[in-house]
Write a protein that holds these residues in place. Sequence first.
Motif, PDB file in Angstrom:
ATOM      1  N   ILE A   1     -32.575  40.309  -7.803  1.00  0.00           N
ATOM      2  CA  ILE A   1     -31.534  39.758  -6.924  1.00  0.00           C
ATOM      3  C   ILE A   1     -32.156  39.278  -5.614  1.00  0.00           C
ATOM      4  O   ILE A   1     -31.841  38.182  -5.127  1.00  0.00           O
ATOM      5  N   ALA A   2     -33.054  40.075  -5.051  1.00  0.00           N
ATOM      6  CA  ALA A   2     -33.678  39.716  -3.776  1.00  0.00           C
ATOM      7  C   ALA A   2     -34.490  38.434  -3.894  1.00  0.00           C
ATOM      8  O   ALA A   2     -34.464  37.580  -2.995  1.00  0.00           O
ATOM      9  N   VAL A   3     -35.201  38.260  -5.001  1.00  0.00           N
ATOM     10  CA  VAL A   3     -36.005  37.042  -5.195  1.00  0.00           C
ATOM     11  C   VAL A   3     -35.114  35.809  -5.285  1.00  0.00           C
ATOM     12  O   VAL A   3     -35.375  34.784  -4.639  1.00  0.00           O
ATOM     13  N   VAL A   4     -34.051  35.905  -6.073  1.00  0.00           N
ATOM     14  CA  VAL A   4     -33.164  34.744  -6.218  1.00  0.00           C
ATOM     15  C   VAL A   4     -32.468  34.429  -4.904  1.00  0.00           C
ATOM     16  O   VAL A   4     -32.297  33.248  -4.544  1.00  0.00           O
ATOM     17  N   GLN A   5     -32.089  35.437  -4.176  1.00  0.00           N
ATOM     18  CA  GLN A   5     -31.438  35.181  -2.884  1.00  0.00           C
ATOM     19  C   GLN A   5     -32.408  34.579  -1.875  1.00  0.00           C
ATOM     20  O   GLN A   5     -31.993  33.819  -0.996  1.00  0.00           O
ATOM     21  N   LYS A   6     -33.687  34.889  -1.993  1.00  0.00           N
ATOM     22  CA  LYS A   6     -34.697  34.306  -1.106  1.00  0.00           C
ATOM     23  C   LYS A   6     -35.017  32.874  -1.494  1.00  0.00           C
ATOM     24  O   LYS A   6     -35.227  32.017  -0.627  1.00  0.00           O
ATOM     25  N   TYR A   7     -35.046  32.601  -2.806  1.00  0.00           N
ATOM     26  CA  TYR A   7     -35.388  31.263  -3.311  1.00  0.00           C
ATOM     27  C   TYR A   7     -34.304  30.788  -4.288  1.00  0.00           C
ATOM     28  O   TYR A   7     -34.560  30.596  -5.472  1.00  0.00           O
ATOM     29  N   PRO A   8     -33.075  30.604  -3.821  1.00  0.00           N
ATOM     30  CA  PRO A   8     -31.962  30.341  -4.734  1.00  0.00           C
ATOM     31  C   PRO A   8     -32.051  29.006  -5.459  1.00  0.00           C
ATOM     32  O   PRO A   8     -31.397  28.836  -6.491  1.00  0.00           O
ATOM     33  N   GLU A   9     -32.827  28.082  -4.941  1.00  0.00           N
ATOM     34  CA  GLU A   9     -32.921  26.769  -5.575  1.00  0.00           C
ATOM     35  C   GLU A   9     -34.065  26.686  -6.571  1.00  0.00           C
ATOM     36  O   GLU A   9     -34.219  25.656  -7.241  1.00  0.00           O
ATOM     37  N   ARG A  10     -34.859  27.756  -6.701  1.00  0.00           N
ATOM     38  CA  ARG A  10     -36.011  27.688  -7.599  1.00  0.00           C
ATOM     39  C   ARG A  10     -35.991  28.751  -8.697  1.00  0.00           C
ATOM     40  O   ARG A  10     -36.647  28.569  -9.730  1.00  0.00           O
ATOM     41  N   PHE A  11     -35.295  29.853  -8.456  1.00  0.00           N
ATOM     42  CA  PHE A  11     -35.257  30.935  -9.430  1.00  0.00           C
ATOM     43  C   PHE A  11     -33.813  31.334  -9.728  1.00  0.00           C
ATOM     44  O   PHE A  11     -32.978  31.392  -8.823  1.00  0.00           O
ATOM     45  N   LYS A  12     -33.558  31.625 -10.997  1.00  0.00           N
ATOM     46  CA  LYS A  12     -32.349  32.321 -11.417  1.00  0.00           C
ATOM     47  C   LYS A  12     -32.780  33.438 -12.356  1.00  0.00           C
ATOM     48  O   LYS A  12     -33.851  33.372 -12.981  1.00  0.00           O
ATOM     49  N   ALA A  13     -31.956  34.467 -12.466  1.00  0.00           N
ATOM     50  CA  ALA A  13     -32.369  35.667 -13.194  1.00  0.00           C
ATOM     51  C   ALA A  13     -31.503  35.909 -14.426  1.00  0.00           C
ATOM     52  O   ALA A  13     -30.325  35.539 -14.469  1.00  0.00           O
ATOM     53  N   TYR A  14     -32.125  36.548 -15.402  1.00  0.00           N
ATOM     54  CA  TYR A  14     -31.406  37.180 -16.507  1.00  0.00           C
ATOM     55  C   TYR A  14     -31.268  38.664 -16.170  1.00  0.00           C
ATOM     56  O   TYR A  14     -32.230  39.295 -15.720  1.00  0.00           O
TER      57      TYR A  14
END
Length: 282
Positions: free
Chosen positions: A77-90
């Motif tokens: 969650i922290a990674v996607v919130q930091k880079y929301p335009e480049r990463f999404k999570a399963y």
Amino acid sequence: MMNCNSQLVQRFWKYGRLEDCPVLDFHGHMGPLAGGYLPACSPEDMLKIMDRANVAMLCFCSHQATMVPAAGTSGDIAVVQKYPERFKAYHSVVSRHLDPERDLADMEQYPDVFVGFKFLADYYKVPISDKRHDPYWEYADKHRLLVLVHTWGGSDYNCLRHAEEVLERYPNLIFIAGHSFHGKWEGAVELAARYPNLYLELTAVLDDRGVLDYFVDKLGSERILFGTDLPWFATHHGIGAVMSADITDDDRRNILYRNGKKLLERFPWFEEFWNKYGGGAF
């Protein structure tokens, strides 16, 4: 040079990236792995690799979320919130430590983080079709989410038979067969022909020359997704293998971004992302 009549191929060999062909990678991980050497496993190092190859977005599930149940999905969650335009999570489905109430609450709370679920049934020795997984499959089916499933031809937990048991029950979710039932190539194509919500993903497939050509010849290119297992495998190698296959440039574009674009368009955040990173590619 192989496929020397293809302008797309020629430009990739020359520049190492294609400005009019953004890549959507549907199979990634992240973070260190105990006992393994992954020199570029941080989000920032992975972004450098992605930028060099014009990978616009990576859908991932971290090693921590998969292997350390107590840590949960907080790191992802922290990674996607930091880079929301480049990463999404399963959202990882940890079959030996299931907590559907907690996990589905995550999905509700973070709709801009998660695109669906990730199953790695071989790790936990629980078949993907086991009834304990029903809340996850039902939620994904109701919300038309993506489910990346580690599949392998000879597995006792995620082979063709187990996948079909799931596909028969849940026609609305998108079942992404990670590794495409590795080694059972004919069965993978036959199953995909029967179930239109099944997509074949290329991680580890491209280590076997000719398989992608076979998939496109027998199934077409519209239900094949690009993936690398980044940071396990090299992004340029994966794209290069697609360039080397005996397929058309339309097929290459389908695999590298068009098919993925169609799947991700179901999410409200995608239009803004694509306008920024799609580069005018259609």
